[in-house]
Design a protein around this motif. Structure first.
Motif, PDB file in Angstrom:
ATOM      1  N   UNK A  16      56.466  84.318  38.816  1.00  0.00           N
ATOM      2  CA  UNK A  16      56.727  84.300  37.528  1.00  0.00           C
ATOM      3  C   UNK A  16      57.921  84.606  37.550  1.00  0.00           C
ATOM      4  N   UNK A  17      59.179  84.769  38.344  1.00  0.00           N
ATOM      5  CA  UNK A  17      59.581  85.110  38.617  1.00  0.00           C
ATOM      6  C   UNK A  17      61.109  84.197  38.303  1.00  0.00           C
ATOM      7  N   UNK A  18      60.770  83.004  38.357  1.00  0.00           N
ATOM      8  CA  UNK A  18      61.449  81.838  38.696  1.00  0.00           C
ATOM      9  C   UNK A  18      61.487  81.824  37.076  1.00  0.00           C
ATOM     10  N   UNK A  19      60.171  81.320  36.582  1.00  0.00           N
ATOM     11  CA  UNK A  19      60.545  81.679  34.856  1.00  0.00           C
ATOM     12  C   UNK A  19      61.172  82.173  33.721  1.00  0.00           C
ATOM     13  N   UNK A  23      64.442  81.948  31.476  1.00  0.00           N
ATOM     14  CA  UNK A  23      64.139  82.903  29.916  1.00  0.00           C
ATOM     15  C   UNK A  23      65.324  83.500  30.266  1.00  0.00           C
ATOM     16  N   UNK A  24      65.942  84.257  31.214  1.00  0.00           N
ATOM     17  CA  UNK A  24      67.427  85.247  31.601  1.00  0.00           C
ATOM     18  C   UNK A  24      67.867  84.095  30.952  1.00  0.00           C
ATOM     19  N   UNK A  25      68.031  83.007  31.120  1.00  0.00           N
ATOM     20  CA  UNK A  25      69.120  82.057  31.289  1.00  0.00           C
ATOM     21  C   UNK A  25      69.521  81.590  30.219  1.00  0.00           C
ATOM     22  N   UNK A  26      68.640  81.573  29.221  1.00  0.00           N
ATOM     23  CA  UNK A  26      68.303  80.938  27.590  1.00  0.00           C
ATOM     24  C   UNK A  26      68.812  82.404  26.885  1.00  0.00           C
ATOM     25  N   UNK A  27      68.442  83.345  27.344  1.00  0.00           N
ATOM     26  CA  UNK A  27      69.562  84.372  26.696  1.00  0.00           C
ATOM     27  C   UNK A  27      70.225  84.744  26.649  1.00  0.00           C
ATOM     28  N   UNK A  28      71.340  84.461  28.218  1.00  0.00           N
ATOM     29  CA  UNK A  28      72.128  84.937  28.379  1.00  0.00           C
ATOM     30  C   UNK A  28      73.529  83.857  27.765  1.00  0.00           C
ATOM     31  N   UNK A  29      73.009  82.292  27.941  1.00  0.00           N
ATOM     32  CA  UNK A  29      73.676  81.551  27.203  1.00  0.00           C
ATOM     33  C   UNK A  29      73.585  81.892  25.649  1.00  0.00           C
ATOM     34  N   UNK A  47      71.859  74.871  32.516  1.00  0.00           N
ATOM     35  CA  UNK A  47      70.486  75.490  34.209  1.00  0.00           C
ATOM     36  C   UNK A  47      68.690  75.439  33.502  1.00  0.00           C
ATOM     37  N   UNK A  48      68.440  76.285  32.306  1.00  0.00           N
ATOM     38  CA  UNK A  48      67.715  76.408  31.824  1.00  0.00           C
ATOM     39  C   UNK A  48      67.097  74.962  31.004  1.00  0.00           C
ATOM     40  N   UNK A  49      68.177  73.251  31.233  1.00  0.00           N
ATOM     41  CA  UNK A  49      67.663  72.727  30.795  1.00  0.00           C
ATOM     42  C   UNK A  49      66.970  71.991  31.974  1.00  0.00           C
ATOM     43  N   UNK A  55      62.198  73.609  30.009  1.00  0.00           N
ATOM     44  CA  UNK A  55      63.057  72.214  29.330  1.00  0.00           C
ATOM     45  C   UNK A  55      62.974  71.825  27.954  1.00  0.00           C
ATOM     46  N   UNK A  56      61.273  72.373  27.856  1.00  0.00           N
ATOM     47  CA  UNK A  56      61.064  72.196  26.191  1.00  0.00           C
ATOM     48  C   UNK A  56      60.147  72.772  25.734  1.00  0.00           C
ATOM     49  N   UNK A  57      61.636  73.610  25.802  1.00  0.00           N
ATOM     50  CA  UNK A  57      61.389  75.402  25.521  1.00  0.00           C
ATOM     51  C   UNK A  57      62.211  75.338  23.576  1.00  0.00           C
ATOM     52  N   UNK A  58      61.649  75.492  22.208  1.00  0.00           N
ATOM     53  CA  UNK A  58      62.812  75.136  21.716  1.00  0.00           C
ATOM     54  C   UNK A  58      63.963  76.782  21.652  1.00  0.00           C
ATOM     55  N   UNK A  59      63.655  77.374  22.032  1.00  0.00           N
ATOM     56  CA  UNK A  59      64.978  78.033  21.700  1.00  0.00           C
ATOM     57  C   UNK A  59      65.836  77.668  22.480  1.00  0.00           C
TER      58      UNK A  59
END
Length: 389
Positions: A16-19, A23-29, A47-49, A55-59
């Motif tokens: 679960x750590x990579x996922x 997710x943390x990268x998205x929040x950091x961005x 990095x999140x993309x 890569x297909x996350x809406x946020x």
């Protein structure tokens, strides 16, 4: 047994750590965006993309579009010189995956703004003579247009035909004739407002390449759309003469007239061929017939006036060689009658286009020959009025 459960839990946490990290990268961005730390926001969202878990996350797409939009808006080319296209990509992808329309209104406005920025960037590149760059930028707008409604396209002064016309201008400036031909061919299929000019421009490109057969095909296609157009008609006559195929053109026109005896366009073109052969009497007969069949066409009346004036002038000149005074006067009267007829034809052309400088200048010349001083003064006054505008 207890050890196995602990091991299993550890494995699940490890997986679960990579996922979680992405997710943390998205929040950091997002946090970096709020703090205007755009370089760091870009790094995190990239990095999140790149990771399949986000890569297909809406946020992710939402923030990616917004981050690159800000980079483009602030012209931070040092962070990413291709920010506009990446902003458009992110915003469009956000709309595509936003099935509950959570961000639709906001993202749509940002996307339209991005399209405007892209168009302005293309104009700047064009003015800086970076024609390849301008063309590339304008072409990238085509992907955005399906997301814009008709009103937005009008407000942005952007639609598919406008984009292709802009790219055509860039290709012509860059001397890329083959690409220009492709753009014009695409535009012709769209039938835009400048359709006539496109046929003429495309035929001229073929002429520049000395491909007279290719130019002729374009002109003939154009005449199917604009059968009474003077420029296309003249172009076709020029090309047939250049190809030494005048007889072919006459045969083609005569064959068409067998089944369509009242085809004003064909009759007019045949008259123009006769005029080019200096067979002015035959030219007058055909062009007069064309004007009779289509009295609303300016060029028919104007060209009829030219032929009649030249016939009259030629007849008067030939009269000067006649020694018998009675025959001289008869011949001169015949020439004057033609010039009078020319005046009538030019007047009908003027009724269609009252401010056309060519026809007004022709009338000015004719009225001198016919001694119609009142009409002459009126034409001179009209010309002065138009010159002062």
């Amino acid at each position: 047994m207890l050890k196995n459960k602990i091991l299993t839990s550890l494995v699940m946490v490890a997986l679960a750590l990579p996922a979680f990290a992405q997710k943390n990268n998205v929040q950091t961005a997002y946090n970096m965006l709020k703090s205007n730390r755009l370089a760091e926001a870009k790094t995190a969202i990239d990095q999140a993309a790149e990771n399949e878990t986000t890569s297909n996350d809406l946020k992710m797409w939402y923030y990616r579009g917004k981050i690159y939009y800000e980079i483009a808006r602030l012209k931070k080319t040092d962070i990413d010189p291709d920010a506009m296209s990446k902003a458009a990509e992110g915003l469009m992808r956000c709309i595509d995956v936003d099935d509950k329309a959570r961000y639709k209104e906001e993202v749509h406005k940002l996307l339209m703004s991005t399209a405007g920025m892209m168009n302005n960037a293309g104009i700047d590149e064009y003015n800086a003579e970076n024609y390849d760059g301008a063309e590339k930028t304008w072409m990238s707008i085509l992907g955005v247009l399906p997301y814009a409604n008709k009103l937005e396209q009008v407000q942005l002064n952007l639609d598919t035909a406008t984009v292709y016309n802009n790219c055509l201008s860039a290709a012509l400036k860059a001397g890329q004739k083959d690409k220009a031909k492709e753009y014009i061919t695409t535009l012709i299929a769209m039938k835009p407002d400048n359709l006539l000019g496109l046929y003429i421009d495309l035929s001229n490109l073929y002429i520049e390449d000395k491909d007279m057969d290719g130019a002729l095909k374009v002109v003939e296609d154009g005449l199917k759309e604009f059968p009474s157009d003077k420029l296309l008609g003249q172009q076709m006559v020029f090309l047939y003469f250049n190809l030494n195929r005048t007889d072919d053109l006459l045969a083609k026109l005569n064959k068409n007239l067998e089944s369509n005896p009242n085809d004003a366009g064909s009759i007019y073109l045949r008259g123009k061929i006769m005029e080019s052969k200096e067979e002015l009497t035959k030219a007058e007969t055909d062009i007069s017939k064309a004007a009779e069949l289509s009295p609303e066409v300016f060029d028919y009346w104007y060209d009829l006036g030219v032929v009649q004036y030249n016939l009259g002038a030629s007849t008067i000149n030939s009269a000067n060689n006649i020694k018998d005074n009675k025959k001289y006067e008869a011949k001169k009267a015949e020439g004057n009658a033609k010039i009078k007829a020319a005046a009538s034809s030019f007047e009908k052309a003027k009724d269609i286009k009252p401010e056309d400088l060519d026809v007004l200048n022709q009338l000015k010349q004719v009225y001198i020959r016919t001694n119609e001083n009142v009409k002459y003064d009126a034409v001179v006054a009209k010309l002065k009025e138009l010159e002062s505008k």
